[in-house]
Enzyme design. Structure first.
Site, PDB file in Angstrom:
ATOM      1  N   ASN A   7       0.998  -1.093   0.046  1.00  8.18           N
ATOM      2  CA  ASN A   7      -0.068   0.063  -0.094  1.00  8.18           C
ATOM      3  C   ASN A   7       0.734   1.329   0.050  1.00  8.18           C
ATOM      4  O   ASN A   7       1.499   1.458   1.006  1.00  8.18           O
ATOM      5  CB  ASN A   7      -0.864   0.040   1.384  1.00  8.18           C
ATOM      6  CG  ASN A   7      -2.104   0.956   1.243  1.00  8.18           C
ATOM      7  OD1 ASN A   7      -1.896   2.221   0.399  1.00  8.18           O
ATOM      8  ND2 ASN A   7      -2.817   1.034   2.535  1.00  8.18           N
ATOM      9  N   ARG A  88      -2.368  -2.076  -3.569  1.00  7.04           N
ATOM     10  CA  ARG A  88      -3.563  -1.292  -3.245  1.00  7.04           C
ATOM     11  C   ARG A  88      -3.755  -0.075  -4.089  1.00  7.04           C
ATOM     12  O   ARG A  88      -2.681   0.702  -4.435  1.00  7.04           O
ATOM     13  CB  ARG A  88      -3.718  -0.772  -2.103  1.00  7.04           C
ATOM     14  CG  ARG A  88      -4.762   0.146  -1.855  1.00  7.04           C
ATOM     15  CD  ARG A  88      -4.985   0.736  -0.560  1.00  7.04           C
ATOM     16  NE  ARG A  88      -5.975   1.502  -0.506  1.00  7.04           N
ATOM     17  CZ  ARG A  88      -6.177   2.629   0.414  1.00  7.04           C
ATOM     18  NH1 ARG A  88      -5.221   3.262   1.042  1.00  7.04           N
ATOM     19  NH2 ARG A  88      -7.326   3.093   0.566  1.00  7.04           N
ATOM     20  N   HIS A 177     -12.735   2.299  -0.196  1.00  7.75           N
ATOM     21  CA  HIS A 177     -12.839   1.091   0.849  1.00  7.75           C
ATOM     22  C   HIS A 177     -13.267   0.080   0.320  1.00  7.75           C
ATOM     23  O   HIS A 177     -13.667  -0.935   1.208  1.00  7.75           O
ATOM     24  CB  HIS A 177     -13.292   1.540   2.076  1.00  7.75           C
ATOM     25  CG  HIS A 177     -12.695   2.680   2.986  1.00  7.75           C
ATOM     26  ND1 HIS A 177     -13.570   3.606   3.466  1.00  7.75           N
ATOM     27  CD2 HIS A 177     -11.545   3.193   3.015  1.00  7.75           C
ATOM     28  CE1 HIS A 177     -13.187   4.423   4.368  1.00  7.75           C
ATOM     29  NE2 HIS A 177     -11.678   4.240   3.943  1.00  7.75           N
ATOM     30  N   ARG A 236     -12.629  14.856   7.435  1.00  4.07           N
ATOM     31  CA  ARG A 236     -13.421  15.170   6.215  1.00  4.07           C
ATOM     32  C   ARG A 236     -15.083  15.433   6.689  1.00  4.07           C
ATOM     33  O   ARG A 236     -15.360  15.086   7.523  1.00  4.07           O
ATOM     34  CB  ARG A 236     -13.324  13.976   5.445  1.00  4.07           C
ATOM     35  CG  ARG A 236     -12.021  13.628   4.527  1.00  4.07           C
ATOM     36  CD  ARG A 236     -11.970  12.554   3.788  1.00  4.07           C
ATOM     37  NE  ARG A 236     -10.959  11.572   3.933  1.00  4.07           N
ATOM     38  CZ  ARG A 236     -10.444  10.450   3.660  1.00  4.07           C
ATOM     39  NH1 ARG A 236     -11.398   9.799   2.788  1.00  4.07           N
ATOM     40  NH2 ARG A 236      -9.386   9.687   4.259  1.00  4.07           N
ATOM     41  N   GLU A 379      -7.642  -5.746   4.826  1.00  2.00           N
ATOM     42  CA  GLU A 379      -7.316  -5.298   3.323  1.00  2.00           C
ATOM     43  C   GLU A 379      -6.114  -6.037   2.607  1.00  2.00           C
ATOM     44  O   GLU A 379      -6.002  -6.367   1.370  1.00  2.00           O
ATOM     45  CB  GLU A 379      -7.208  -3.869   3.178  1.00  2.00           C
ATOM     46  CG  GLU A 379      -8.487  -3.327   3.398  1.00  2.00           C
ATOM     47  CD  GLU A 379      -8.338  -1.813   3.808  1.00  2.00           C
ATOM     48  OE1 GLU A 379      -8.038  -1.441   5.241  1.00  2.00           O
ATOM     49  OE2 GLU A 379      -8.878  -1.055   3.212  1.00  2.00           O
TER      50      GLU A 379
END
Ligand code: AMP
Length: 392
Positions: A7, A88, A177, A236, A379
């Site tokens: 990642n 990723r 996601h 956010r 993940e």
């Protein structure tokens, strides 16, 4: 066989190396502050974590150090042992509904999608290029954050704006996601022992998103054209009225970039509390009676519950709800606040079962109409599994 899950961020690179198909993590690590000075990395091997300071000016240098660590720790004797490297990749646009081997065409597509994910895809590309250069014989696979959401129907992914914006510029909901929501879906299918079921997955970390999943397929998700949409997050804003943007620009003389930066970096928990983006600090603030922290948490819960309610109706009920990522896996309080707000659906928290962190667990009572679970996401494992499919 050994597979690396990677990642790459703009100044970081995380990796986990798996022995496959046993799915056993052999070594993992994080390289931080790449190219911005004072860089360092941590390596975890056999339960020991070691931190080392070393300057790396770019991702190539970090990957070279990573490879040297693999040799020094006797994890590999030859680079040929690394048969696959899964990356990723944040944005695969409408073109990629699944993981793919990274050919020149795929890499060029990921470059084309930079305008859709200007903060993420360039970093992912740097990671891919570094590994292609230094481990050229391994099969490189792109695992897209957007892929799982490609099953949404037009009425879910379109915005009610001029249709030409979609046709000409790709303005639509993509969702993010996805690798995590897919993992949660697979795990919940195993837990419920069902293939046909209605599920609401809540990935609640510093970034957060919620998905409605029917029979294993995503039918709606809270993030949108960008990862700034949906629920309130650490920094956010989540969904806002778009017209706030020109209004505040005019009032403050700030540029569009400044406002977008405020919506991404200075909003959410941080914006409301003005203390922190971290839910642990918000919880400490609440314990101290800080009014802004109390308000931030109320807003956070309200946004999440609104999405769960929306998806409950969209799915026509729910067989389960699951919580994951940093907050979902660790915060007793957030899970309790959410579940208590869902009491009208007949959901009942098991207070004692809820007192756990990072553990797969049923946290509602047996008479709860909808069972709720904590499911720690993985993940990296999904990336390794998808990569394995192409090396066999
Ligand atoms: P993630 O983005 O999934 O790594 O999640 C990061 C967020 O998880 C942090 O910003 C924290 O707000 C939250 N978190 C991690 N540990 C805890 C904890 N023990 N209690 C509450 N929140 C936590």
């Amino acid at each position: 066989m050994q597979i690396l899950a990677v990642n790459a961020g703009s100044s970081s690179l995380k990796f986990q190396m798996y022995e496959m198909p046993a799915e056993k993590v052999i070594i993992s690590g994080v390289f931080e502050r790449i190219g911005i000075g004072s860089s360092f990395y941590t390596i975890k091997l056999n339960g020991n974590k070691v931190k080392k300071e070393k300057e790396f000016g770019n991702h190539d240098e970090a990957v070279a150090v990573l490879i040297q660590e693999l040799f020094d720790n006797n994890v590999v004797k030859s680079l040929d042992e690394i048969v696959g490297i899964g990356h990723r990749v944040v944005h695969g646009a409408s073109k990629y509904a699944d993981s793919v081997v990274i050919t020149d065409e795929v890499l060029s597509d990921i470059e084309d999608f930079i305008s859709l994910a200007p903060l993420h895809n360039p970093a992912n590309i740097m990671g891919i290029k570094a590994f292609k250069k230094l481990v050229p014989d391994a099969i490189q696979v792109a695992v897209f954050d957007t892929a799982f959401h490609q099953t949404m129907s037009e009425e879910s992914y379109l915005y009610p704006v001029p249709y030409s914006w979609y046709e000409q510029y790709g303005v639509r909901k993509y969702g993010f996601h996805g690798t995590s929501h897919k993992y949660l879906t697979i795990r919940m299918s195993q837990i419920l022992n069902k293939k046909e079921f209605k599920l609401i997955t809540c990935h609640l970390g510093n970034g957060g998103s919620i998905s409605a999943v029917k029979d294993g397929q995503c039918i709606d998700t809270s993030m949108g054209f960008t990862p700034n949409a949906g629920i309130m997050m650490g920094t956010r804003s989540g969904d806002i009225d778009a017209t706030i943007i020109p209004y505040v620009m005019e009032k403050t003389n700030k540029s569009l970039d400044d406002i977008i930066n405020d919506l991404n970096k200075n909003s959410g928990y941080l914006g409301i509390s003005s203390i922190s983006s971290d839910s642990r600090d918000i919880e400490n603030g609440i314990a101290d009676g800080n009014e802004k922290c109390i308000l931030a948490q109320k807003m956070y819960i309200k946004k999440i519950v609104e999405y769960i309610a929306k998806y409950y109706v969209l799915l026509g009920g729910a067989d389960a709800i699951c919580f994951s990522a940093g907050i979902g896996e660790n915060s007793f309080k957030t899970r309790k606040d959410i579940i208590d707000s869902l009491a009208c659906l007949g959901i009942k928290l098991d207070e004692e079962a809820n007192q756990v962190r990072g553990e797969e667990k049923l946290i509602t009572t047996l008479d709860s109409v909808i069972p709720c679970y904590i499911v720690p996401t993985d993940e990296e494992l999904m990336i390794a599994r998808d990569t394995l499919k192409f090396v066999k």
